[in-house]
Design an enzyme around this catalytic site. Sequence first.
Site, short mmCIF file in Angstrom:
data_model
loop_
_atom_site.label_atom_id
_atom_site.label_comp_id
_atom_site.label_asym_id
_atom_site.label_seq_id
_atom_site.Cartn_x
_atom_site.Cartn_y
_atom_site.Cartn_z
N THR A 34 51.74 66.86 31.72
CA THR A 34 52.42 65.75 31.16
C THR A 34 51.64 65.22 30.05
O THR A 34 52.11 64.55 29.14
CB THR A 34 52.88 64.64 32.10
N CYS A 42 50.40 54.70 40.97
CA CYS A 42 51.60 55.01 40.14
C CYS A 42 53.06 55.29 40.96
O CYS A 42 52.77 56.28 41.83
CB CYS A 42 51.20 55.94 38.99
N ARG A 67 47.06 60.58 27.80
CA ARG A 67 47.58 59.18 27.18
C ARG A 67 47.89 58.15 28.36
O ARG A 67 48.50 58.73 29.38
CB ARG A 67 48.53 59.33 26.08
N CYS A 69 49.76 55.97 31.17
CA CYS A 69 51.32 56.07 31.81
C CYS A 69 51.92 54.74 31.24
O CYS A 69 51.36 53.59 31.23
CB CYS A 69 51.08 56.18 33.11
N CYS A 72 52.68 52.73 35.13
CA CYS A 72 51.94 52.03 35.89
C CYS A 72 50.87 51.29 35.10
O CYS A 72 50.00 50.69 35.54
CB CYS A 72 51.33 52.89 36.95
N TRP A 432 17.47 26.86 46.92
CA TRP A 432 18.97 26.92 47.11
C TRP A 432 19.72 26.70 45.58
O TRP A 432 20.61 27.64 45.48
CB TRP A 432 19.09 25.42 47.63
N TYR A 436 22.25 29.45 44.26
CA TYR A 436 23.62 29.44 44.04
C TYR A 436 23.99 29.59 42.63
O TYR A 436 24.96 30.30 42.68
CB TYR A 436 23.75 27.61 44.13
N ASP A 452 21.36 25.91 53.01
CA ASP A 452 22.70 25.31 52.58
C ASP A 452 23.07 24.29 53.98
O ASP A 452 23.25 25.08 55.04
CB ASP A 452 23.71 26.16 51.95
#
Length: 495
Positions: A34, A42, A67, A69, A72, A432, A436, A452
């Site tokens: 295809t 899909c 190319r 789809c 989907c 700390w 973070y 913490d």
Amino acid sequence: MTDTESRLDDSRYQAVSSRDARFDGEFFTAVKTTGIYCRPSCPAVTPKRENVRFYPSAAAAQGAGFRACRRCRPDTAPGSAEWNVRADLVGRAMRLIGDGVVDREGVAGLAHRLGYSSRQVNRQLTEELGAGPVALARAQRAHTARVLLQTTRMPITEIAFAAGFASVRQFNDTVRAVYARTPSELRGRPAAAHDDGRAPAGIPLRLAHRGPYAADEIFTFLQRRAIAGIEETTGEGGARRYRRTLRLPYGTGVAEVREPGPGQGAWLDCRLLLTDHRDLSTAVQRVRRLFDLDADPFAVAERLGADPRLRPLVDARPGLRSPGAADGEELAIRAVLGQQVSVAAAARLAATLVAAYGKPLPAPDGTLTHVFPDPGTLADAPLDELGMPRARRNALRTIAGALADGTVRLDPGVDRDAAEGALRALPGIGPWTAGYIRMRALGDPDVFLQGDAGVRHGLAAVGATPADAEEWRPWSSYAVHHLWNRVAPPVTAAL
């Protein structure tokens, strides 16, 4: 093809046969008969095994002549969670390409940020992803063009340059190659207008994620930390809208993300209002990082759920995310503001900072009035408005200065170890704060904030110790969020 590669392709074909959405974005499947490539989930009829080829990236499939789809839409699949985890050249490069660095600075700029030659970057990306940085950026530009064509009323020639193409001819050729349609055919009917003829404000998007998504927790996390002037959360639980301003390479923006309702598909509804449409792909990536949309909740649950002490937490909050940041430099400033104070107090300090030093939007958007101050402005600011102790004001100016002069870099492709080391070398930045910042600004999924207070309370509640965190790697950041949510209300003071 080696036996290992053959077995891997066989397992991929099984995922395609079962339409397993867990693998969307992890690889792409193309059908020789295809000429179309798809995401694994899909809904089309499963092709015969001998007609299928697998590619590690959409750009590789496009380069092989396939190319996209139309059913989907593989270009809208969530990104691979692998790029969040990996700290090597390829992982860092993919994060930078997603942020639009190739379009803004070229391959040479990408290579300079990574500390490698352009040839090395191209070779490693091509070997692993089947496409070099130019092709990967081209695939991203094609997606940006499709979004603008189908959701805005912009003239097609303006879309070509807003999407990052160097010429209208290049834009036309790429759209035809990727989507097998001309830009006019891809656009179809233009975006609907209001009754007075005005186009709807902003660009509507559906930001895909894989697996379950603990929306209540992440919206609550952001709501508690919202800074007046640049952020707001409206609505009640289950129907909230989080809105914030964005400081972008070419201009400013406002992002609005809606909390998903019951039964909604695997996406978050988002709307972006940009002063310059060239910022679209960058803005999308920054919102995706903030909401941790490229995470793999299945891998996280498998690892953390293997520990009987964490399993009840994982089962109680499937799809819990580790929020990132829309702006790494902003997050670093917020982390310093949050030292030794509550979340509410830190948010008030940040709102004062925004009002005094933030850049006003071209026009207020509801309660959103500014973008967060840039580091260069704060590096030389007196900061007397904050009423903070001198030592913390000095720490704030120090980190702002380091960000402004490049001593500390927090862009998506930075070496995380080097960035944390540079942060910890600054006076007033302890383990700390540096941890973070690494967890959120750099999106590191493997940070355990041992010191913490909320983590300590959470560990005590589940009967674990800091040493047990070694078993939770490479998903320690998610363990931290589970421990924070174990304590009601959450104890952490991080802004």
